[in-house]
Design an enzyme around this catalytic site. Structure first.
Site, short mmCIF file in Angstrom:
data_model
loop_
_atom_site.label_atom_id
_atom_site.label_comp_id
_atom_site.label_asym_id
_atom_site.label_seq_id
_atom_site.Cartn_x
_atom_site.Cartn_y
_atom_site.Cartn_z
N SER A 7 0.83 -1.22 0.00
CA SER A 7 0.00 0.00 0.00
C SER A 7 0.86 1.26 0.00
O SER A 7 0.49 2.27 -0.60
CB SER A 7 -0.97 -0.01 1.19
OG SER A 7 -0.29 0.11 2.41
N ASN A 8 2.02 1.21 0.62
CA ASN A 8 2.91 2.39 0.58
C ASN A 8 3.52 2.57 -0.81
O ASN A 8 3.68 3.70 -1.27
CB ASN A 8 4.02 2.27 1.63
CG ASN A 8 3.51 2.65 3.01
OD1 ASN A 8 3.36 3.83 3.31
ND2 ASN A 8 3.21 1.65 3.83
N MET A 84 10.77 -6.25 4.29
CA MET A 84 10.83 -6.93 5.59
C MET A 84 12.09 -7.77 5.73
O MET A 84 12.06 -8.88 6.27
CB MET A 84 9.58 -7.81 5.78
CG MET A 84 8.27 -7.01 5.73
SD MET A 84 8.24 -5.61 6.87
CE MET A 84 8.12 -6.50 8.42
N ARG A 85 13.21 -7.24 5.27
CA ARG A 85 14.50 -7.89 5.46
C ARG A 85 15.45 -6.89 6.11
O ARG A 85 15.42 -5.69 5.78
CB ARG A 85 15.13 -8.33 4.13
CG ARG A 85 14.24 -9.15 3.23
CD ARG A 85 13.89 -10.50 3.78
NE ARG A 85 15.05 -11.29 4.17
CZ ARG A 85 14.96 -12.39 4.91
NH1 ARG A 85 13.80 -12.82 5.36
NH2 ARG A 85 16.04 -13.07 5.23
N HIS A 103 8.67 3.39 8.88
CA HIS A 103 8.51 2.48 10.02
C HIS A 103 7.25 2.88 10.80
O HIS A 103 7.02 4.08 11.04
CB HIS A 103 9.75 2.58 10.93
CG HIS A 103 9.70 1.62 12.08
ND1 HIS A 103 9.97 0.28 11.94
CD2 HIS A 103 9.36 1.81 13.38
CE1 HIS A 103 9.83 -0.32 13.11
NE2 HIS A 103 9.46 0.59 14.00
#
Ligand code: GRF
Length: 186
Positions: A7-8, A84-85, A103
């Site tokens: 979504s971002n 997500m790493r 974040h």
């Protein structure tokens, strides 16, 4: 760069398309093939590269592949829009001050995974989101911008996450535009 829903990523695309953000998006990198971000990019006709972390022996090798891709596309700035790493010095040093993350907390509170859950658990009455430059320390680089939201006593994880995300979708494109002068070449 995105790993999940995207979504971002879509908020950035929409900002470019509506003229609020003066940028070109040459590619989206995903580590999870067919994730929501991948599907959104297909819908917008944006080139996608799948760089699956499971195909690499370690984080550095993954990041070397990313650096090569971004350099070949001559990008000025790399946005981690739900990547997500954990990234390594390999990526950070190749794009010093040019790697941006969003974040879902008011940093320096609640670094790392499930920041929304951490905020609920801590019982804070205000949370929010932060856009920051990425350094080797997780969620600790220089802050570019923040947006605050109230945490209500009736909130659960989903309701707070949704309130934070609404702000993310405004904050991230606006922050990229406000800081564009940092990254434009020549
Ligand atoms: C966002 O909440 C962002 O703050 C975090 O990961 C989430 C990504 O959401 N880093 P989406 O994939 O952009 O919908």
């Amino acid at each position: 760069m995105a790993s999940g829903n995207g979504s971002n990523f879509e908020a950035i695309v929409q900002a470019v398309q509506s003229g609020r953000l003066g940028a070109d998006i040459p590619l989206l990198v995903v580590n999870n093939k067919n994730c929501g971000a991948h599907q959104r990019a297909d819908r917008f006709g944006i080139h996608v590269e799948v760089v699956d972390h499971r195909d690499f022996p370690n984080r550095e090798a993954l990041d070397r592949q990313l650096v090569g891709l971004f350099q070949s596309h001559r990008v000025d700035v790399v946005v981690m829009a739900g990547w997500m790493r954990i990234v390594t010095d390999v990526l950070v040093n190749a794009f010093p001050e040019q790697l941006v993350n969003i974040h879902p907390s008011l940093l320096p509170s609640f670094r790392g995974l499930d920041a929304v859950g951490q905020a609920l658990h801590a019982g804070v009455s205000i949370s929010g989101c932060t856009v920051h430059i990425v350094t080797a320390d997780l969620d600790a680089g220089p802050i570019l911008s923040q947006a605050a939201v109230p945490v209500l006593s009736s909130d659960n994880h989903a309701s707070l996450a949704e309130r934070v995300q609404k702000q993310e979708h405004i904050l991230l494109p606006a922050t990229l535009q406000q800081n564009a002068h940092r990254w434009r070449q020549g």
